[in-house]
Design a protein around this motif. Structure first.
Motif, mmCIF file in Angstrom:
data_model
loop_
_atom_site.group_PDB
_atom_site.id
_atom_site.type_symbol
_atom_site.label_atom_id
_atom_site.label_comp_id
_atom_site.label_asym_id
_atom_site.label_seq_id
_atom_site.Cartn_x
_atom_site.Cartn_y
_atom_site.Cartn_z
ATOM 1 N N ALA A 27 0.767 -1.385 -0.087
ATOM 2 C CA ALA A 27 0.100 0.121 0.096
ATOM 3 C C ALA A 27 0.791 1.257 0.056
ATOM 4 N N GLU A 28 1.844 1.224 0.693
ATOM 5 C CA GLU A 28 2.778 2.435 0.853
ATOM 6 C C GLU A 28 3.762 2.458 -0.716
ATOM 7 N N ALA A 29 4.233 1.307 -0.950
ATOM 8 C CA ALA A 29 4.913 1.208 -2.203
ATOM 9 C C ALA A 29 3.938 2.185 -3.323
ATOM 10 N N ARG A 30 2.736 1.875 -3.422
ATOM 11 C CA ARG A 30 1.835 2.420 -4.423
ATOM 12 C C ARG A 30 2.009 4.125 -4.498
ATOM 13 N N ALA A 45 -2.580 -15.563 -0.145
ATOM 14 C CA ALA A 45 -1.911 -14.708 0.660
ATOM 15 C C ALA A 45 -2.436 -13.367 0.546
ATOM 16 N N PRO A 46 -2.629 -12.402 1.689
ATOM 17 C CA PRO A 46 -3.119 -11.214 1.389
ATOM 18 C C PRO A 46 -2.577 -10.533 0.367
ATOM 19 N N CYS A 47 -1.248 -10.729 0.024
ATOM 20 C CA CYS A 47 -0.468 -9.844 -1.358
ATOM 21 C C CYS A 47 -0.856 -10.454 -2.314
ATOM 22 N N ALA A 48 -1.392 -11.682 -2.603
ATOM 23 C CA ALA A 48 -1.644 -12.274 -3.926
ATOM 24 C C ALA A 48 -2.487 -11.223 -4.941
ATOM 25 N N ALA A 49 -3.431 -10.693 -4.431
ATOM 26 C CA ALA A 49 -4.258 -9.966 -5.516
ATOM 27 C C ALA A 49 -3.624 -8.497 -5.634
ATOM 28 N N LEU A 50 -2.657 -8.040 -4.592
ATOM 29 C CA LEU A 50 -2.431 -6.882 -4.797
ATOM 30 C C LEU A 50 -1.086 -6.478 -5.281
ATOM 31 N N ALA A 51 -0.217 -7.454 -5.496
ATOM 32 C CA ALA A 51 1.408 -7.400 -5.878
ATOM 33 C C ALA A 51 1.098 -7.082 -7.389
ATOM 34 N N ASP A 52 2.065 -6.679 -8.005
ATOM 35 C CA ASP A 52 2.195 -6.452 -9.454
ATOM 36 C C ASP A 52 2.621 -7.823 -10.033
ATOM 37 N N ARG A 53 3.255 -8.589 -9.357
ATOM 38 C CA ARG A 53 3.563 -10.021 -9.587
ATOM 39 C C ARG A 53 3.714 -11.025 -8.369
ATOM 40 N N VAL B 36 -12.781 -3.472 -6.400
ATOM 41 C CA VAL B 36 -13.181 -2.572 -6.837
ATOM 42 C C VAL B 36 -12.854 -2.662 -8.297
ATOM 43 N N ALA B 37 -14.037 -2.169 -9.288
ATOM 44 C CA ALA B 37 -14.073 -2.143 -10.571
ATOM 45 C C ALA B 37 -14.042 -0.562 -11.230
ATOM 46 N N VAL B 38 -13.544 -0.363 -12.102
ATOM 47 C CA VAL B 38 -13.405 0.945 -12.772
ATOM 48 C C VAL B 38 -13.550 0.933 -14.181
ATOM 49 N N LEU B 39 -13.955 2.060 -14.786
ATOM 50 C CA LEU B 39 -14.042 2.204 -16.116
ATOM 51 C C LEU B 39 -13.502 3.702 -16.460
ATOM 52 N N ASP B 40 -12.650 3.607 -17.399
ATOM 53 C CA ASP B 40 -12.015 4.741 -17.923
ATOM 54 C C ASP B 40 -11.618 4.657 -19.261
ATOM 55 N N PRO B 41 -11.417 5.763 -20.118
ATOM 56 C CA PRO B 41 -11.220 5.696 -21.575
ATOM 57 C C PRO B 41 -9.639 5.292 -21.761
ATOM 58 N N ASP B 42 -8.859 5.606 -20.873
ATOM 59 C CA ASP B 42 -7.369 5.659 -21.038
ATOM 60 C C ASP B 42 -6.797 4.251 -20.327
ATOM 61 N N LEU B 50 -4.258 -1.021 -10.761
ATOM 62 C CA LEU B 50 -4.860 -1.173 -9.119
ATOM 63 C C LEU B 50 -5.986 -1.651 -8.932
ATOM 64 N N ALA B 51 -6.957 -1.595 -9.972
ATOM 65 C CA ALA B 51 -8.372 -1.990 -9.845
ATOM 66 C C ALA B 51 -8.382 -3.581 -9.883
ATOM 67 N N ASP B 52 -9.408 -4.218 -9.359
ATOM 68 C CA ASP B 52 -9.488 -5.538 -9.290
ATOM 69 C C ASP B 52 -10.111 -5.859 -10.697
ATOM 70 N N ARG B 53 -10.916 -4.942 -11.542
ATOM 71 C CA ARG B 53 -11.260 -4.972 -12.795
ATOM 72 C C ARG B 53 -10.927 -3.753 -13.419
ATOM 73 N N PHE B 54 -10.302 -3.510 -14.524
ATOM 74 C CA PHE B 54 -10.454 -2.399 -15.081
ATOM 75 C C PHE B 54 -11.077 -2.434 -16.445
ATOM 76 N N TRP B 55 -12.177 -1.795 -16.744
ATOM 77 C CA TRP B 55 -12.803 -1.727 -18.268
ATOM 78 C C TRP B 55 -12.288 -0.553 -19.055
ATOM 79 N N CYS B 56 -11.671 -0.722 -19.942
ATOM 80 C CA CYS B 56 -11.180 0.399 -20.990
ATOM 81 C C CYS B 56 -12.698 0.970 -21.844
ATOM 82 N N GLY B 57 -12.751 1.936 -21.578
ATOM 83 C CA GLY B 57 -14.224 2.638 -22.332
ATOM 84 C C GLY B 57 -14.596 3.714 -21.861
#
Lengths: 397, 397
Positions: A27-30, A45-53, B36-42, B50-57
């Motif tokens: 969260a801080e790294a963001r 794990a709590p990080c699984a959904a949040l890490a870039d990898r 969290v799900a997000v809609l944005d054209p970019d 960062l969003a759990d689901r990002f829709w580009c639109g």
């Protein structure tokens, strides 16, 4: 340090371990737009959904550890139980791991840790090494003696008190410590930068559930309102800073100390956690720089931030209760209706009785008010395993 | 409210718009383990990674908007320029969108907004509707007159000052406002909950770059240290709370006000932003509850948190400079070496001159100290477009 630019690897930061400490670090790294990779054996794990990898793998597996470290500009850990040899091997080949694995090697071995602190002249309980079953050593040390396994114990596991040479002993290499009559336990967060500069947070009081030996409350306050006497706080800060310096640590460290009962009121060093610490979660809500932001600054070679505390604060761990199962949270709305309360959930998928599922922090105008609010809010919120039906529709405010 | 349990949809929270405001909202949503799900054209929007689901639109596309809203238990927006009809259509079919799109319909139309506030008896500049080219209306209103397009203007666009009937006018439906001699501009963050309860932050002073008409500094302080006189602050809070209540708003609102020059010192309502606001970024570092946590509480139907400010704080926007290109950040380490400074980067992939790339907050013991620190830190940090070579190795501390 910006997102597109990762000298030496694909990710700015690697974390060995994907638990709640790693999650709060991400969260801080963001905030600095850093890319983060994580290794943990638990796919949920709590990080699984949040890490870039997120790499799912064992923290004991040299190949998995190398893959993480080699992909990251800087790697740190959020848990001590990792394969130090594998980490050290990468460091010998030029990888950047902070703190240095040598710190972890000392801290993992209670004998080595005691020896290092004794060499630095830091006050602690009388102790000696205890080869398993060596009756003469035990008899010579005297009773009662606290036997602690050198490796692998935590949260009260790997510790027992011996009253005679006949008391059932723990198997394995151990140390013996004098039994301290504890008035209360303190923790001091110490951040140490690459250049050796140190920032120290105000000492906090830790309260434990004696049955489960889990920290239940952390009580923090600005010095003028602290429950900790000024001379005790001053001595605790001195010892904590010296301990982290003696380890040549870089990053944030949770230093645990005892205050001895009785007239002496000695402050004794218990042990050091070489990572963000449960006793420091209150810093997210109550301090100018959270322990996670501070750790990030330290391991990235950035200047340390201010440790100023703005308000009395009490942190309460939210433990799983009831049946194990898919996590269900009840009473969140009621808990958040208590003034000054923030709730932090760790995103663990399964609730297990006694498992740390989250924490809450209550701010107040005095430590007493913060404590009352924290207890009132904690009494509202229940985290437990949901039945199938609950886990479909379950959350009730 | 726990991660596994999303009544009515796949995600707890939907956000229309994926910019920095959405990104900071997601950071808060993580604390409660919300999906969290997000809609944005970019495709490279700050929320994309960062969003759990990002829709580009497109935020104008009814199908894209419906897909987001129908997948989320609660939907909010972080930008005003969205298709309100499409949002309203989903609400009529039972979807939960907060604030209600009716609020946005009023705020998007400067005439409707002025009318609503006038009906509520709130003080503002004298104004009237101005059908394009209607010379008699203009002559009757008098000069100088500020012409503002009813729809679509922001950051100084869609605004011009008319000195005679011959001055070049903006095309399109407009309003005319008297030209106010402004001593300074204020902003008040107001959070309003589902039950109509209101929490109001202390008024802050906004300073602008007159050339670009972009807010450069936000100066916040506890009342006893505020640069804003108590009677002005009190009046500003009264007006701001009444404005948000007049809109029947739910969520966080940034209310902008003028203090008129001269003996009168009237406080006049300028306009309301129905979302987290640039003037409230300091709350992340200086307040008990950030504007993003507060917005989340409000739109989820949770109790509001404390708006207490702990320290004087100054926020400075970090704008792209130099050439456009892949973002490069210089001087981060020097900026972070200034005491009390936190840097927030938004994860935008391209730097464009004048684009908001991040912000920094400086805390201090006085507003003057915070301002000096903020300016010193901001002078250290440069965000710009990197040349190909820079963007490979570029970040220099």
């Amino acid at each position: 340090m910006s997102g597109h630019d990762v000298p030496g690897g694909c990710y700015h930061l690697g974390i060995l371990g994907g638990g709640q400490l790693g999650r709060m670090l991400i969260a801080e790294a963001r905030l600095l737009d850093l890319r983060v990779a994580v290794l943990d054996p638990d796919p949920d794990a709590p990080c699984a959904a949040l890490a870039d990898r997120f790499w799912c793998g064992s923290l004991d597996d040299p190949a998995a550890i190398s893959r993480l470290i080699d992909a990251c500009a800087v790697t740190t850990w959020e848990i001590e139980h990792i394969n130090i040899d594998a980490v050290s091997e990468r460091v010998e080949h030029g990888a950047v791991v902070r703190p240095d694995p040598a710190v972890l090697r000392i801290v993992q071995d209670k004998a080595a840790q005691r020896r290092r602190f004794a060499e630095a002249g830091l006050p602690g309980p009388r102790w000696c090494e205890f080869p398993p079953g060596n009756v003469s050593t035990l008899a010579a040390f005297g009773f009662p003696a606290v036997q602690k396994l050198r490796w692998g114990g935590y949260d009260g596991r790997g510790v027992t008190t011996l009253h005679t040479t006949d008391t059932q002993q723990l198997p394995g290499p151990s140390i013996l410590e004098e039994l301290i009559a504890i008035e209360y336990e303190l923790a001091v967060l110490v951040a140490r930068a690459l250049d050796g500069s140190v920032v120290c947070y105000d000492p906090v009081q830790m309260r434990f559930d004696p049955a489960r030996n889990i920290c239940t409350h952390v009580i923090a306050a600005p010095p003028q309102m602290s429950l900790i006497r000024p001379e005790i706080a001053l001595e605790a800060r001195r010892i904590a800073q010296a301990a982290v310096t003696a380890l040549d640590g870089v990053g944030i460290f949770g230093v645990e100390l005892f205050v001895e009962k009785g007239s002496t009121g000695r402050v004794l060093l218990n042990e050091v956690a070489p990572r963000p610490h449960n006793s420091g979660h209150y810093t997210i809500d109550a301090c100018a720089t959270s322990q996670f932001a501070q750790h990030l600054r330290a391991v990235l070679g950035l200047p340390l931030g201010s440790a100023e505390i703005f308000s009395p604060a009490v942190m309460v761990n939210l433990l799983g209760a009831g049946e194990p199962g898919p996590v269900a949270v009840d009473g969140l709305e009621r808990a958040l209706s208590v003034p000054g309360v923030t709730v932090h959930l760790y995103g663990k998928r399964r609730s297990v009785p006694g498992r740390k599922m989250g924490h809450l922090t209550a701010l107040g105008t005095t430590p007493e008010e913060a404590l009352e609010r924290a207890n009132r809010a904690a009494a509202c919120i229940q985290i437990h395993g949901a039945s199938a039906s609950q886990s479909q529709g379950g959350h009730s405010g």
